[in-house]
Scaffold this motif. Structure first.
Motif, PDB file in Angstrom:
ATOM      1  N   LEU A  75       0.831  -1.205   0.000  1.00 55.93           N
ATOM      2  CA  LEU A  75       0.000   0.000   0.000  1.00 55.93           C
ATOM      3  C   LEU A  75       0.867   1.258   0.000  1.00 55.93           C
ATOM      4  O   LEU A  75       0.573   2.228  -0.713  1.00 55.93           O
ATOM      5  N   LEU A  76       1.938   1.255   0.778  1.00 53.12           N
ATOM      6  CA  LEU A  76       2.848   2.404   0.798  1.00 53.12           C
ATOM      7  C   LEU A  76       3.525   2.590  -0.556  1.00 53.12           C
ATOM      8  O   LEU A  76       3.690   3.729  -1.031  1.00 53.12           O
ATOM      9  N   GLN A  77       3.901   1.502  -1.181  1.00 52.41           N
ATOM     10  CA  GLN A  77       4.507   1.586  -2.516  1.00 52.41           C
ATOM     11  C   GLN A  77       3.518   2.172  -3.524  1.00 52.41           C
ATOM     12  O   GLN A  77       3.892   2.975  -4.390  1.00 52.41           O
ATOM     13  N   LEU A  78       2.273   1.754  -3.418  1.00 47.57           N
ATOM     14  CA  LEU A  78       1.241   2.275  -4.317  1.00 47.57           C
ATOM     15  C   LEU A  78       1.062   3.776  -4.135  1.00 47.57           C
ATOM     16  O   LEU A  78       1.116   4.546  -5.102  1.00 47.57           O
ATOM     17  N   MET A  79       0.846   4.177  -2.890  1.00 44.75           N
ATOM     18  CA  MET A  79       0.482   5.566  -2.627  1.00 44.75           C
ATOM     19  C   MET A  79       1.620   6.527  -2.931  1.00 44.75           C
ATOM     20  O   MET A  79       1.417   7.567  -3.573  1.00 44.75           O
TER      21      MET A  79
END
Length: 284
Positions: free
Chosen positions: A58-62
């Motif tokens: 999720l952090l990579q996505l955002m």
């Protein structure tokens, strides 16, 4: 009881509705964009079984694929408090980017929570009796040494972080911190109409709580204290607007309630000057 991860999002949404002139026209777009992020995240995380892996993804996505970021040069600008602007530009401040991440965590059932660190909002992920801290500036994990560096930057070399500073924030504390940040940004940029509307709305809510607080368990004494500080802030806004009589009334109320407050001591010197402004205006 389940932690309310949407409390900050709802306060920021309310802030937008109160302070803008578009009568909520952008709200549908905001909710659509947020829903789109949830759907994209669900699809991307579908293959992940491990909770830590989901959070990392999720952090990579955002912060990677979607490109959300903070810009230190425009950090305090009020535009970064409005989710419509943040979602379109992908640029915000820690509180708004943290709000989006908390909203996604709620929808994805991920154990990410807010922490009211003294210098800024940070996030914590609690998985398998382990805690990792996340910087909403860039989505990177914060080591203990990095947390200590941030803390010592605010409180001096050698200052130790009390454990309570890393605890999960209560939703009310979180929304109050946002409200103070929002008021400060609006007042600093002299967005007086927006600041006046937001503070007056908060005062109306507090007056209702004072009148009805006994029945719903509200700490009336604390609300009355908060109310006095809202009168102070509204008085400062009214002074910037040149509405000296109304400003004097609000500021006198605060000074009488809390005469030993450092701000009250300063205002005691400034109120005679405001009264002189008012006298001159009346003569003309």
């Amino acid at each position: 009881m389940k932690y309310d991860k949407q409390a900050l999002y709802l306060e920021i949404e309310k802030f937008y509705l109160i302070t803008t002139e578009d009568e909520g026209d952008d709200l549908r777009t905001i909710r659509s964009l947020m829903g789109g992020l949830v759907r994209k995240a669900r699809k991307s995380l579908a293959g992940e079984e491990d909770t830590k892996g989901k959070i990392h993804k999720l952090l990579q996505l955002m912060y990677g694929e979607w490109g959300f970021h903070c810009d230190r040069n425009t950090y305090f600008y009020a535009k970064n408090l409005y989710l419509g602007n943040v979602l379109r530009s992908k640029q915000g401040m820690p509180v708004t980017l943290g709000c989006i991440l908390l909203y996604l965590a709620d929808k994805l059932d991920l154990p990410i929570f807010p922490v009211l660190f003294p210098t800024q909002l940070i996030l914590r992920a609690d998985v398998d009796n382990e805690t990792a801290f996340i910087d909403p500036w860039n989505g990177e994990y914060l080591s203990q040494q990095e947390l200590e560096k941030l803390y010592q930057g605010a409180f001096g070399f050698g200052a130790q972080i009390p454990p309570k500073e890393l605890e999960i924030a209560e939703p009310k504390e979180l929304t109050e911190r946002f409200a103070q940040l929002a008021k400060n940004s609006l007042i600093r940029e002299q967005l007086n109409d927006a600041a006046f509307k937001y503070i007056t709305s908060r005062l109306n809510t507090m007056e209702w709580l004072i009148e009805n607080g006994i029945s719903n368990g509200t700490d009336v004494e604390q609300v009355e204290k908060d109310e006095a500080y809202e009168y102070r802030d509204r008085g400062l806004v009214l002074a910037q607007m040149g509405a000296y009589q109304a400003a004097i009334n609000d500021l006198h109320y605060f000074v009488e309630k809390y005469p030993e407050d450092p701000t009250a001591l300063m205002l005691q010197d400034q109120l005679p000057e405001m009264e002189e402004h008012l006298y001159v205006d009346l003569l003309h």
